[in-house]
Design an enzyme around this catalytic site. Structure first.
Site, PDB file in Angstrom:
ATOM      1  N   PRO A  43      18.428 -17.628 -17.833  1.00  0.00           N
ATOM      2  CA  PRO A  43      18.747 -19.025 -18.113  1.00  0.00           C
ATOM      3  C   PRO A  43      20.034 -19.145 -18.908  1.00  0.00           C
ATOM      4  CG  PRO A  43      16.465 -18.538 -18.628  1.00  0.00           C
ATOM      5  CD  PRO A  43      17.131 -17.239 -18.375  1.00  0.00           C
ATOM      6  N   CYS A  44      20.785 -20.179 -18.604  1.00  0.00           N
ATOM      7  CA  CYS A  44      22.134 -20.253 -19.151  1.00  0.00           C
ATOM      8  C   CYS A  44      22.289 -21.281 -20.262  1.00  0.00           C
ATOM      9  CB  CYS A  44      23.101 -20.573 -18.025  1.00  0.00           C
ATOM     10  SG  CYS A  44      22.463 -21.804 -16.905  1.00  0.00           S
ATOM     11  N   GLN A  45      21.214 -21.987 -20.602  1.00  0.00           N
ATOM     12  CA  GLN A  45      21.340 -23.032 -21.618  1.00  0.00           C
ATOM     13  C   GLN A  45      21.953 -22.507 -22.905  1.00  0.00           C
ATOM     14  OE1 GLN A  45      18.809 -22.434 -19.773  1.00  0.00           O
ATOM     15  NE2 GLN A  45      17.526 -24.208 -19.342  1.00  0.00           N
TER      16      GLN A  45
END
Ligand SMILES: C[S@@+](CC[C@H](N)C(=O)[O-])C[C@H]1O[C@@H](n2cnc3c(N)ncnc32)[C@H](O)[C@@H]1O
Length: 356
Positions: A84-86
């Site tokens: 995940p890139c958040q």
């Protein structure tokens, strides 16, 4: 080959591997997967019935806190993960990659370290992320990722790929990192070689879901719930008026804008179609989008734009997965055809598993 699918979502890489097996008998079987979202797991289980006996690892952070012994018991040839890139978008406020707990990438590293210390390093890694990862924090984040992998003995290759190059009608630019413990002289990995190999060898007999333009997959009639409200405030919203969104939608696109995972509405932002265009294929430049009959793409159409099948959505729905979750899953997943092309290049064209 045994595959460990981290941050599995609905298993885009698993699907690419399943199709490759069907087309060429290349066996990449997913022996374990880690996913935290219960809706994604429902879809995953529904559309990959052959994974019934695969190990479900759940939350990778929790797994890594207590289950190293079980990690050691797994024989893994290929690890994949679309972490995940958040953390990268909000890292300005945090310590970002400098904080080992700041990103789930370190959970991937932990698995690699456990296997390395055991004397059974995982030979191949495929990671996917948004294009922005390469430029985040002036490139420092990406440098840290590369260096961390190199420090564990991996040679790291990477490039930006676009789903639209793989017979899908969606512009979706993604970073793919391929890393290996093998020394592969004269081996190259970039989007040009993968794309050229795919185009050179592509056959209609391959089991891929393909389309050349969105209209190829738009159903002429759908449930009216996918029609867009004509309320002036809603139309003003989707036209990008008075909003801070940078993406102002265009309508009737041949190649869809990137599906996103943010929400049902945003997932289809930019992917609105006039009923006139759907039915006739004609673009009327005089259309007033404030009043025209418009609809968004359906969950089924978003799955097709990622290389999944209509049947997958039926299976997920039967398992109780809602439209909102289906849109999110489509926005999150890997583009199947792009990973089919990558696996084809690595294991059928280059036959890297046979090299030293
Ligand atoms: C970008 S998506 C990956 C999609 C996936 N590659 C696919 O093909 O569908 C990232 C996924 O990581 C999952 N995730 C987030 N935190 C996690 C954690 N701690 N452990 C396991 N999965 C996690 C999210 O629920 C999400 O489905």
């Amino acid at each position: 080959m045994n595959h460990l699918e981290l941050f599995a979502g609905i298993g885009g890489l698993s699907r690419a591997a399943e199709l490759l097996y069907k087309d060429f008998g290349t066996s990449i079987s997913t022996i374990a997967y880690s996913e935290i979202d219960k809706h994604a797991i429902k879809t995953y289980r529904a559309i990959h019935p052959s994974h019934k006996y695969s190990l479900s690892m759940g939350d990778l952070i929790e797994w890594n806190q207590t289950k190293d012994e079980q990690t050691r018991s797994l024989d893994i040839d290929l690890l994949s993960g679309g972490f995940p890139c958040q953390t990268f978008s909000s890292a300005g406020k945090r310590a970002g990659m400098l904080d080992p707990r700041g990103t789930l990438f370190y959970e991937i590293l932990h698995i690699l370290e456990v296997k390395l210390q055991q004397g059974k390093p995982i030979p191949y890694i495929l990671l996917e992320n948004v294009r922005g990862l390469t430029t985040h924090d002036k490139g420092n984040t990406f440098r840290t990722i590369k260096t961390s992998l190199e420090n564990l003995g991996y040679t790291v290759y990477w490039d930006l790929f676009n789903a639209a190059d793989y017979k899908l009608a969606q512009n979706r630019n993604r970073l793919i990192i391929f890393a290996t413990t093998k020394s592969l002289p004269s081996f190259t990995f970039n989007s040009t070689v993968v794309k050229n190999t795919f185009n050179r060898d592509y056959s209609k007999d391959w089991s891929l879901t393909t389309q050349t333009k969105v209209r190829d997959i738009l159903k002429p009639t759908v449930d009216p719930k996918y029609n867009l409200s004509k309320s002036p405030s809603y139309r003003s919203y989707i036209l990008g008026e008075n909003t801070t969104y940078r993406t102002v939608p265009k309508f009737d696109r041949d190649i869809a804008a990137t599906l996103t995972c943010k929400s049902d509405r945003r997932a289809s932002m930019g992917n609105y179609y006039t009923l006139d265009y759907i039915q006739t294929g004609n673009r009327d430049s005089s259309v007033d989008y404030k009043t025209a009959d418009l609809r968004k793409i359906t969950p089924t159409e978003s799955f097709l734009l990622q290389g999944f099948r209509e049947e997958d959505v039926k299976l997920a729905r039967s398992a109780g997965v809602s439209d909102t979750q289906l849109y999110k899953q489509a926005g999150n997943t890997y583009s199947v055809n792009m990973f089919y092309a990558v696996l084809y290049y690595l294991f059928l064209d280059q036959r890297i598993q046979e090299k030293q």
